[in-house]
Scaffold this motif. Structure first.
Motif, mmCIF file in Angstrom:
data_model
loop_
_atom_site.group_PDB
_atom_site.id
_atom_site.type_symbol
_atom_site.label_atom_id
_atom_site.label_comp_id
_atom_site.label_asym_id
_atom_site.label_seq_id
_atom_site.Cartn_x
_atom_site.Cartn_y
_atom_site.Cartn_z
ATOM 1 N N ASN A 40 0.820 -1.216 0.000
ATOM 2 C CA ASN A 40 0.000 0.000 0.000
ATOM 3 C C ASN A 40 0.857 1.270 0.000
ATOM 4 O O ASN A 40 0.697 2.164 0.830
ATOM 5 N N VAL A 41 1.769 1.333 -0.967
ATOM 6 C CA VAL A 41 2.619 2.513 -1.125
ATOM 7 C C VAL A 41 2.429 3.060 -2.537
ATOM 8 O O VAL A 41 1.907 2.379 -3.421
ATOM 9 N N SER A 42 2.864 4.299 -2.770
ATOM 10 C CA SER A 42 2.716 4.915 -4.090
ATOM 11 C C SER A 42 3.805 4.423 -5.034
ATOM 12 O O SER A 42 4.816 3.843 -4.618
ATOM 13 N N ASN A 43 3.592 4.667 -6.331
ATOM 14 C CA ASN A 43 4.614 4.325 -7.323
ATOM 15 C C ASN A 43 5.930 5.023 -7.011
ATOM 16 O O ASN A 43 7.018 4.439 -7.155
ATOM 17 N N THR A 44 5.843 6.280 -6.610
ATOM 18 C CA THR A 44 7.046 7.061 -6.345
ATOM 19 C C THR A 44 7.848 6.455 -5.199
ATOM 20 O O THR A 44 9.076 6.319 -5.288
ATOM 21 N N VAL A 45 7.185 6.081 -4.106
ATOM 22 C CA VAL A 45 7.876 5.493 -2.951
ATOM 23 C C VAL A 45 8.462 4.134 -3.308
ATOM 24 O O VAL A 45 9.615 3.833 -2.984
ATOM 25 N N ALA A 46 7.678 3.302 -3.981
ATOM 26 C CA ALA A 46 8.146 1.962 -4.332
ATOM 27 C C ALA A 46 9.325 2.009 -5.297
ATOM 28 O O ALA A 46 10.226 1.169 -5.246
ATOM 29 N N SER A 47 9.302 3.005 -6.201
ATOM 30 C CA SER A 47 10.369 3.098 -7.194
ATOM 31 C C SER A 47 11.667 3.605 -6.596
ATOM 32 O O SER A 47 12.717 3.552 -7.246
ATOM 33 N N ALA A 48 11.634 4.115 -5.353
ATOM 34 C CA ALA A 48 12.855 4.613 -4.716
ATOM 35 C C ALA A 48 13.906 3.510 -4.602
ATOM 36 O O ALA A 48 15.107 3.772 -4.705
ATOM 37 N N ALA A 49 13.460 2.268 -4.391
ATOM 38 C CA ALA A 49 14.400 1.150 -4.307
ATOM 39 C C ALA A 49 15.139 0.957 -5.631
ATOM 40 O O ALA A 49 16.353 0.722 -5.657
ATOM 41 N N ILE A 50 14.401 1.064 -6.736
ATOM 42 C CA ILE A 50 15.017 0.911 -8.052
ATOM 43 C C ILE A 50 15.944 2.075 -8.342
ATOM 44 O O ILE A 50 17.074 1.895 -8.813
ATOM 45 N N THR A 51 15.466 3.293 -8.055
ATOM 46 C CA THR A 51 16.288 4.480 -8.288
ATOM 47 C C THR A 51 17.579 4.403 -7.481
ATOM 48 O O THR A 51 18.673 4.662 -8.005
ATOM 49 N N GLY A 52 17.462 4.036 -6.208
ATOM 50 C CA GLY A 52 18.647 3.923 -5.363
ATOM 51 C C GLY A 52 19.618 2.866 -5.845
ATOM 52 O O GLY A 52 20.842 3.084 -5.865
ATOM 53 N N SER A 53 19.089 1.727 -6.282
ATOM 54 C CA SER A 53 19.962 0.652 -6.760
ATOM 55 C C SER A 53 20.668 1.045 -8.049
ATOM 56 O O SER A 53 21.815 0.666 -8.290
ATOM 57 N N LEU A 54 19.977 1.815 -8.892
ATOM 58 C CA LEU A 54 20.603 2.275 -10.126
ATOM 59 C C LEU A 54 21.717 3.269 -9.845
ATOM 60 O O LEU A 54 22.737 3.283 -10.539
ATOM 61 N N ILE A 55 21.529 4.093 -8.823
ATOM 62 C CA ILE A 55 22.572 5.044 -8.443
ATOM 63 C C ILE A 55 23.792 4.301 -7.904
ATOM 64 O O ILE A 55 24.935 4.564 -8.308
ATOM 65 N N THR A 56 23.566 3.358 -6.983
ATOM 66 C CA THR A 56 24.694 2.604 -6.435
ATOM 67 C C THR A 56 25.341 1.728 -7.508
ATOM 68 O O THR A 56 26.561 1.544 -7.513
ATOM 69 N N TYR A 57 24.526 1.223 -8.431
ATOM 70 C CA TYR A 57 25.064 0.430 -9.537
ATOM 71 C C TYR A 57 25.950 1.300 -10.424
ATOM 72 O O TYR A 57 27.048 0.904 -10.816
ATOM 73 N N GLY A 58 25.463 2.501 -10.741
ATOM 74 C CA GLY A 58 26.220 3.395 -11.610
ATOM 75 C C GLY A 58 27.534 3.822 -10.982
ATOM 76 O O GLY A 58 28.591 3.797 -11.636
ATOM 77 N N ILE A 59 27.504 4.218 -9.710
ATOM 78 C CA ILE A 59 28.740 4.606 -9.014
ATOM 79 C C ILE A 59 29.676 3.415 -8.896
ATOM 80 O O ILE A 59 30.888 3.521 -9.100
ATOM 81 N N GLY A 60 29.092 2.258 -8.585
ATOM 82 C CA GLY A 60 29.894 1.045 -8.447
ATOM 83 C C GLY A 60 30.560 0.632 -9.739
ATOM 84 O O GLY A 60 31.659 0.061 -9.726
ATOM 85 N N GLN A 61 29.917 0.912 -10.882
ATOM 86 C CA GLN A 61 30.513 0.587 -12.174
ATOM 87 C C GLN A 61 31.878 1.250 -12.331
ATOM 88 O O GLN A 61 32.820 0.639 -12.830
ATOM 89 N N ILE A 62 31.960 2.511 -11.920
ATOM 90 C CA ILE A 62 33.225 3.244 -12.048
ATOM 91 C C ILE A 62 34.279 2.623 -11.130
ATOM 92 O O ILE A 62 35.414 2.354 -11.552
ATOM 93 N N LEU A 63 33.904 2.388 -9.878
ATOM 94 C CA LEU A 63 34.842 1.827 -8.908
ATOM 95 C C LEU A 63 35.311 0.437 -9.305
ATOM 96 O O LEU A 63 36.522 0.155 -9.351
ATOM 97 N N PHE A 64 34.365 -0.449 -9.622
ATOM 98 C CA PHE A 64 34.733 -1.830 -9.912
ATOM 99 C C PHE A 64 35.262 -2.014 -11.330
ATOM 100 O O PHE A 64 35.905 -3.017 -11.626
ATOM 101 N N GLY A 65 35.004 -1.040 -12.192
ATOM 102 C CA GLY A 65 35.665 -1.045 -13.490
ATOM 103 C C GLY A 65 37.160 -0.842 -13.300
ATOM 104 O O GLY A 65 37.992 -1.545 -13.894
ATOM 105 N N PHE A 66 37.515 0.104 -12.449
ATOM 106 C CA PHE A 66 38.920 0.369 -12.125
ATOM 107 C C PHE A 66 39.555 -0.851 -11.451
ATOM 108 O O PHE A 66 40.644 -1.292 -11.825
#
Length: 402
Positions: A41-67
């Protein structure tokens, strides 16, 4: 134990299995999103925060783990990443607090970021130079295969049981794939990338190579394709559910056509690339086709549900072709500098800048202005990405020739 080597086919099979694992264990949350929203019983915006957050950590992690992927064993990095991803999926199935789930999914993004850059290096090191394009194309197809698998399996699970069991089933599958990977790579002969770069310009720094190759406009192109590709993939089931009143499982199932066209698009883009040998020219062709496809959707032309899904799938598929050019093939241009994993991570990171913007942005726009405004946004981004591709062709052509 005596060191062993892998044949071309075993490298492709292993790479395919690992990247299949990556997509299946990353998209299960998106595929379950409609059910999670309704159950908690949460909104689309709240539920999507998990995806948004994971994409941010994934993107930052790409740079670190690429190196890191250019300096440590890609086999060990990938093994650790798979174990972490499995544990996160198990934990998500336990909690009901959406903020705890969001934190765990952000952690999943970190583990997932450890996979692609080292995997690119693994494939490049264990195949001949002329084999890389075909090998990484076949490995890349596992992304679409994994997506098809998720969007076919999740509706079945949702019809039978609760969404929590989606993550438990994925964890079991992940354990099987991880064990196969660890077994077949055990005792694998080490490859020193430095032996293949004797003629490299070793005095060039990372920043100088970025300047020489003119990557800044390409970063914007990658952001644009990530915005369209992942935004459509994440929110199409919700859009169909909202506008055509389909059930949760039917809405998720309808999105299974996306990866089918994505696979075709990747094969088409590789076919074009093998003839023109230029990643940016190929990306321009794919992006322009997507921009044209957005027009009837942006104009609000009345159409049945299957046509809306098909056009959205064409756009998403074209973006997979662009992604294949700039994320899978372009990094090979930097192998001679000993920075293939580094640039693979950097380039892929910008995909998830766009993806994170779209995941939250599509939710916010749809909640406030409706899905019609979202489709207009698709058109704007498609035209922008196409224009940037054509702008950059000359500079990229000069770089790869020199």
């Amino acid at each position: 134990m005596k060191d062993k080597s892998l044949s071309y086919y075993k490298v492709v099979i292993l790479g395919f299995a690992v990247y299949f694992f990556s997509y299946a264990m990353r998209l299960d949350y998106s595929a379950s999103l409609v059910a999670i929203v309704n159950d908690l019983n949460v909104s689309n915006t709240v539920a999507s925060a998990a995806i948004t957050g994971s994409l941010i950590t994934y993107g930052i992690g790409q740079i670190l783990f690429g190196f890191i992927g250019d300096r440590l064993s890609p086999i060990k990095i990938i093994s650790f990443a798979m174990l972490g991803t499995i544990l996160v999926n198990v934990l998500v199935s336990v909690f009901s607090n959406i903020f705890v789930i969001a934190f765990l999914w952000c952690l999943n993004g970190v583990f997932q970021a450890m996979i692609w850059p080292p995997l690119c290096r693994f494939v490049a090191e264990h195949t001949r130079s002329e084999e890389y394009s075909s090998a990484i194309t076949l490995v890349g197809l596992s992304a679409s295969t994994g997506t098809i698998f998720v969007y076919l399996l999740v509706p079945v699970i949702l019809n039978i049981t609760i969404w929590r069991n989606v993550f438990r089933c994925m964890a079991i599958l992940g354990v099987i794939i991880m064990l196969v990977w660890m077994l077949l790579t055990r005792g694998l002969k080490k490859v020193n990338a430095a032996t293949e770069q004797a003629e490299a310009k070793s005095d060039l720094s990372l920043l100088k190579i970025i300047v020489i190759s003119g990557l800044c406009p390409i970063f914007l192109i990658i952001i644009s394709q990530g915005f369209l590709r992942d935004g459509i993939q994440t929110w199409l089931p919700s859009m169909i559910n909202s506008e055509f009143n389909l059930s949760e499982s039917s809405s998720v199932l309808s999105a299974s056509v996306l990866p089918i066209l994505s696979m075709i698009s990747v094969l088409i883009s590789n076919f074009i690339y093998l003839r023109i040998k230029n990643e940016l020219k190929t990306a321009a062709i794919m992006f322009t086709s997507a921009a044209v496809t957005t027009l009837p959707l942006a104009l609000g032309a009345p159409m049945p549900v299957f046509l809306s899904i098909f056009l959205a799938a064409l756009i998403s598929g074209a973006m997979h072709g662009v992604n294949h050019m700039l994320i899978a093939l372009a990094p090979k241009r930097f192998y001679k500098y000993g920075m293939m994993s580094t640039f693979s991570g950097i380039l892929n990171a910008f995909t998830y800048v766009g993806a994170s913007l779209s995941t939250y942005g599509f939710a916010a726009v749809s909640d406030n202005f409706g899905w019609g405004a979202v489709r207009i946004l698709w058109c704007v981004v498609g035209v922008l990405g196409s224009a940037l591709c054509f702008y950059k062709i000359k500079g990229w052509t000069k770089f790869i020739k020199e």
